[in-house]
Design an enzyme around this catalytic site. Structure first.
Site, mmCIF file in Angstrom:
data_model
loop_
_atom_site.group_PDB
_atom_site.id
_atom_site.type_symbol
_atom_site.label_atom_id
_atom_site.label_comp_id
_atom_site.label_asym_id
_atom_site.label_seq_id
_atom_site.Cartn_x
_atom_site.Cartn_y
_atom_site.Cartn_z
ATOM 1 N N ASP A 30 0.822 -1.221 0.000
ATOM 2 C CA ASP A 30 0.000 0.000 0.000
ATOM 3 C C ASP A 30 0.854 1.270 0.000
ATOM 4 O O ASP A 30 1.977 1.268 0.497
ATOM 5 C CB ASP A 30 -0.924 -0.019 1.233
ATOM 6 C CG ASP A 30 -2.096 0.932 1.081
ATOM 7 O OD1 ASP A 30 -2.402 1.335 -0.070
ATOM 8 O OD2 ASP A 30 -2.712 1.280 2.104
ATOM 9 N N GLU A 77 -12.304 -4.749 -4.496
ATOM 10 C CA GLU A 77 -12.879 -3.401 -4.368
ATOM 11 C C GLU A 77 -12.103 -2.362 -5.182
ATOM 12 O O GLU A 77 -12.567 -1.234 -5.355
ATOM 13 C CB GLU A 77 -12.896 -2.972 -2.890
ATOM 14 C CG GLU A 77 -13.937 -3.696 -2.036
ATOM 15 C CD GLU A 77 -13.538 -5.135 -1.703
ATOM 16 O OE1 GLU A 77 -12.348 -5.371 -1.414
ATOM 17 O OE2 GLU A 77 -14.406 -6.024 -1.767
ATOM 18 N N ASN A 78 -10.913 -2.721 -5.673
ATOM 19 C CA ASN A 78 -10.117 -1.748 -6.419
ATOM 20 C C ASN A 78 -10.734 -1.383 -7.778
ATOM 21 O O ASN A 78 -10.335 -0.395 -8.401
ATOM 22 C CB ASN A 78 -8.671 -2.221 -6.598
ATOM 23 C CG ASN A 78 -7.828 -2.116 -5.344
ATOM 24 O OD1 ASN A 78 -6.926 -2.912 -5.098
ATOM 25 N ND2 ASN A 78 -8.108 -1.115 -4.498
#
Ligand code: IPE
Ligand code: IPE
Ligand code: MG
Length: 256
Positions: A30, A77-78
């Site tokens: 991330d 979800e990206n």
């Protein structure tokens, strides 16, 4: 860590104090976007720099004897990101497979994907499956690419398949044990992660390995993913080595 001149990075690390590495390391890569924005660059430059970090991490984990490395590369979800960013990430994955697969194969690394395959772009899925097929007999580290992956999606798919077996009379309700559920997850053949690293300072799972993380150790370095290097990885290993994993029981020292 003391850096010894004239040695490559792996040799420097071996010259330094080495700790036992976790068997299965999982990473939530991330902070690419923030890394780029901090430098006045578009977010996509952060993703590009992230690939360098990924390459470095695969090599170092493989050199250090990590048996399983799971990398969260794209979540279920990206897809909610702007189409241009999603498109860039897909292109990056495609280029990574095309450029790096041969080198990964040379390192004797076996590649496998977890995540939902249904509905994926045929070309991307084809490339991933090509990578799996090419490396399936390799005996070194297993690189698990979590792509289009979400823990809840994985559990829901597993339960649907189990329900189908029950409906067809091949399984009984009492057969649905923890071990049986684990067999229906994408990670059926993999051990649970020992260490989960999330870079960028965020401290959440974001739907990563929900079932498998039950007794994982967590490590949250403050650096963004593109800055996560071999030294940062060694620090994570050292932190892991100092943890006392009890699994609900007593510490090995106390139990004696
Ligand atoms: C991680 O970096 C890469 C992916 C999720 C694909 P981000 O893109 O999430 O970067 P930040 O968190 O916005 O900085
Ligand atoms: C998790 O990071 C997914 C990957 C690293 C691939 P995100 O950046 O998508 O997670 P949130 O949105 O901050 O929780
Ligand atoms: Mg993020």
């Amino acid at each position: 860590m003391t850096v010894t001149a004239g040695l490559n990075v792996s040799e420097q690390v071996s010259a330094a104090e080495r700790v036992d590495v976790p068997r299965h390391v999982a990473v939530i890569m991330d902070g690419n976007g923030r890394w780029a924005v901090k430098r006045g660059l578009p977010r996509t430059e952060g993703h590009r720099a992230g690939v360098t970090s990924l390459r470095r991490t695969v090599r170092h984990c493989s050199d250090r004897g990590v048996q399983f490395l799971t990398l969260f590369s794209f979540s279920s979800e990206n897809w909610n990101r702007p189409a241009a960013e999603v498109g860039f990430l897909m292109g990056l994955l495609e280029r990574f497979v095309r450029r790096d697969l041969a080198e990964i194969h040379r390192q004797n690394v076996r590649v496998t994907m977890i995540g939902e395959r249904e509905g994926l772009d045929k070309r991307i899925l084809g490339l991933i499956e090509e990578g799996e097929a090419l490396t399936c007999d390799n005996t070194g580290m297993t690189l698990v690419v979590a792509f289009n992956y979400g823990g809840r999606n994985e559990i829901a798919r597993a339960i649907r398949r189990i329900a189908g077996e029950v409906e067809a009379g091949r399984l009984k309700a009492e057969d649905v044990t923890e071990a049986r559920i684990a067999q229906y997850l994408d990670t059926a053949t993999l051990p649970d992660p020992d260490l989960i690293i999330r870079t960028s300072g965020e401290q959440r799972l974001s739907n990563f390995l929900l079932w498998q993380a039950a007794y994982a150790e967590f490590y949250f370095p403050d650096v963004h993913w593109p800055d996560f290097d071999e030294c940062a990885l060694e620090q994570a290993f050292a932190a892991y080595a100092a943890r006392d994993r009890r699994f609900g029981g007593l510490s090995a020292k106390v139990a004696r």
